[in-house]
Scaffold this active site. Structure first.
Site, short mmCIF file in Angstrom:
data_model
loop_
_atom_site.label_atom_id
_atom_site.label_comp_id
_atom_site.label_asym_id
_atom_site.label_seq_id
_atom_site.Cartn_x
_atom_site.Cartn_y
_atom_site.Cartn_z
N LYS A 170 1.51 4.22 -2.67
CA LYS A 170 1.25 5.73 -2.06
C LYS A 170 2.56 6.49 -2.82
O LYS A 170 2.44 7.82 -3.22
CB LYS A 170 1.03 5.92 -0.80
CG LYS A 170 -0.10 5.17 -0.02
CD LYS A 170 -1.51 5.83 -0.61
CE LYS A 170 -1.67 7.15 -0.26
NZ LYS A 170 -2.92 7.81 -0.63
N TYR A 200 0.82 -1.13 0.06
CA TYR A 200 -0.01 -0.08 0.00
C TYR A 200 0.86 1.29 -0.08
O TYR A 200 0.87 1.94 -0.84
CB TYR A 200 -0.91 -0.07 1.35
CG TYR A 200 -1.51 1.30 1.68
CD1 TYR A 200 -2.48 1.98 1.24
CD2 TYR A 200 -0.76 2.03 2.78
CE1 TYR A 200 -2.94 3.02 1.49
CE2 TYR A 200 -1.32 3.31 3.13
CZ TYR A 200 -2.64 3.77 2.42
OH TYR A 200 -3.07 5.10 3.09
P1 NAD Z 1 -11.16 5.58 3.23
O1 NAD Z 1 -11.26 4.29 2.93
O2 NAD Z 1 -12.26 6.00 4.45
O3 NAD Z 1 -11.80 6.79 1.91
C1 NAD Z 1 -11.32 6.10 0.86
C2 NAD Z 1 -12.58 6.40 -0.29
O4 NAD Z 1 -12.11 6.12 -1.64
C3 NAD Z 1 -13.76 5.35 0.08
O5 NAD Z 1 -14.66 6.18 -0.02
C4 NAD Z 1 -13.70 4.74 -1.44
O6 NAD Z 1 -14.79 4.24 -1.71
C5 NAD Z 1 -13.09 5.38 -2.47
N1 NAD Z 1 -12.36 4.68 -3.44
C6 NAD Z 1 -11.53 3.59 -3.38
N2 NAD Z 1 -11.13 3.31 -4.49
C7 NAD Z 1 -11.93 4.09 -5.48
C8 NAD Z 1 -11.82 3.87 -6.86
N3 NAD Z 1 -11.28 3.06 -7.43
N4 NAD Z 1 -12.75 4.75 -7.40
C9 NAD Z 1 -13.38 5.82 -6.58
N5 NAD Z 1 -13.39 5.81 -5.32
C10 NAD Z 1 -12.41 4.87 -4.63
O7 NAD Z 1 -9.99 6.15 3.41
P2 NAD Z 1 -9.42 7.26 4.55
O8 NAD Z 1 -8.77 7.08 5.66
O9 NAD Z 1 -10.46 8.40 4.35
O10 NAD Z 1 -8.06 7.78 3.68
C11 NAD Z 1 -8.25 8.77 2.40
C12 NAD Z 1 -6.86 9.04 2.01
O11 NAD Z 1 -6.03 9.46 3.09
C13 NAD Z 1 -6.38 7.89 1.43
O12 NAD Z 1 -5.47 8.28 0.10
C14 NAD Z 1 -5.18 7.46 2.37
O13 NAD Z 1 -4.17 6.65 1.77
C15 NAD Z 1 -4.83 8.63 2.72
N6 NAD Z 1 -4.08 8.40 4.29
C16 NAD Z 1 -4.85 7.86 5.29
C17 NAD Z 1 -4.46 7.83 6.70
C18 NAD Z 1 -5.27 7.57 7.66
O14 NAD Z 1 -4.75 7.37 8.95
N7 NAD Z 1 -6.70 7.31 7.68
C19 NAD Z 1 -3.12 8.07 6.90
C20 NAD Z 1 -2.40 8.77 5.76
C21 NAD Z 1 -2.87 8.87 4.47
#
Ligand code: NAD
Length: 339
Positions: free
Chosen positions: A139, A135
């Site tokens: 990223k 993952y």
């Molecule tokens: P989340 O899983 O709650 O939200 C991700 C959304 O992306 C979901 O609604 C999903 O349906 C949508 N999605 C996934 N694949 C898709 C596709 N092919 N087409 C359209 N939509 C799609 O995740 P989150 O925790 O809100 O994370 C958001 C971003 O932040 C991500 O890029 C993640 O890598 C990054 N991030 C998160 C964290 C954390 O602690 N949660 C930390 C660092 C970075």
């Protein structure tokens, strides 16, 4: 300002949508699913890997926020590559086709973390040579795609926000999984001496970083083509944070220490056994050396660059964020505690 939030139905994305609306933006949401209703939002459903799906949601849009990704817990390497790398290339191409001028990506501070201590790490550190998982590897790939696409000659400007340990109301992972683990009686031990500092970042601060980046992007701006760590700027010992969440919800905090290297080598052994047996049986274990490292090493990041160049300052303190989060998850409170 008109914008599209890709992944706007996810944890971070929905908070971003809410704050953008509050600031007067016209907001489109593009996601695979719809998880909420809002009369002010125009929802588009589709797969970000497909240009014909994305294009209608970018019409007349000034800025695209890309915060979609498969969950880190998914073990599907092919999916990570397709969505995070190839899908992000499609996001860039579709931005250009639609005349979108600004793209803000949600990356991750973990792109520079290799499972060994990082203290106050800056954006100048190189991408991890050995990323902690696939993952994170994708990223880093997607971040490169977005930052390299920055091109003032084409009037196209990009930036990447690198949050770490996002938490807050509606978080589907951190608090629910911690509570489940506590209920299963597996939250009695902490890995290491319990002093390792880590960043946990309240979701509204992460949103704030995204909106600042979008506002700053443009001709001649120093923000263009760069990555920015966005944290709460209050690193906290990993196990202290976990304990504050647990105690806030009336669960016992972990009490006993297990030496870091003991548990790390046991996890390595488990992984080795899984590898040896893999031709005969598939073992999917979450007990991996990298998971141990995440809980037992220092990994906190400097957000000085965001402060200096974007005027970033966390809006919500860590204590306030923990309190708001615990209040939100009151339905997960320990019923056996008697309080
Ligand atoms: P989340 O899983 O709650 O939200 C991700 C959304 O992306 C979901 O609604 C999903 O349906 C949508 N999605 C996934 N694949 C898709 C596709 N092919 N087409 C359209 N939509 C799609 O995740 P989150 O925790 O809100 O994370 C958001 C971003 O932040 C991500 O890029 C993640 O890598 C990054 N991030 C998160 C964290 C954390 O602690 N949660 C930390 C660092 C970075």
């Amino acid at each position: 300002m008109k914008c599209t939030v890709i992944g706007g139905c996810g944890f971070l994305g929905r908070h971003l949508v809410e704050d953008l609306l509050e600031k007067g933006y016209e907001v489109n949401v593009f996601d695979m699913k719809t998880t909420f209703e809002n009369d002010k939002v125009k929802f588009f459903t589709g797969n970000l890997c497909l240009k014909q799906d994305l294009l209608p949601s970018f019409e007349g849009v000034d800025v695209v926020f890309h915060c979609a990704s498969p969950p880190p817990s998914s073990n599907n390497k092919d999916l990570f590559y397709r969505v995070n790398y190839e899908g992000t290339k499609n996001v860039v191409a579709t931005c250009k086709a639609a005349g979108v001028r600004k793209l803000v990506l949600t990356s991750s501070a973990s792109v520079i973390y290799e499972g060994v201590d990082i203290k106050n790490g800056t954006e100048d550190l190189p991408y991890a040579y050995r990323p902690i998982d696939y993952y994170t590897e994708t990223k880093a790939l997607q971040e490169t795609v977005v930052l390299e696409a920055n091109n003032p000659a084409d009037d196209f400007y990009t930036a990447a926000i690198r949050p770490h340990g996002i938490f807050g109301p509606r978080d589907p992972q951190l608090v629910p999984i911690t509570v489940e683990t506590a209920k299963a009686g597996k939250m009695k031990f902490m890995i290491g001496d319990g002093n390792n500092l880590v960043d946990f970042t309240y979701v509204k601060n992460v949103v704030h970083g995204h909106i600042l980046a979008a506002q700053k992007l443009g001709k001649g701006s120093s923000v263009c083509g760069k990555a920015y760590h966005i944290t709460n700027d209050e690193p906290i010992p990993f196990w202290t944070f976990m304990s504050r969440i647990l105690v806030g919800l009336d669960y016992d905090p972990p009490k006993y220490h297990i030496p870091y290297y003991l548990i790390y080598y046991i996890a390595m052994l488990v992984q080795l056994i899984g590898y040896i047996l893999s031709p005969f049986v598939s073992i999917q274990s979450t007990f991996t050396p990298m998971r141990v490292a995440l809980a037992g090493t220092y990994h906190y990041y400097s957000c000085e660059r965001a402060k200096k160049e974007m005027g970033y300052k966390p809006l919500i303190s860590l204590s306030e964020g923990i309190q708001l989060t615990v209040e939100h998850f009151s339905h997960l409170r320990n019923k056996k505690s008697g309080s």
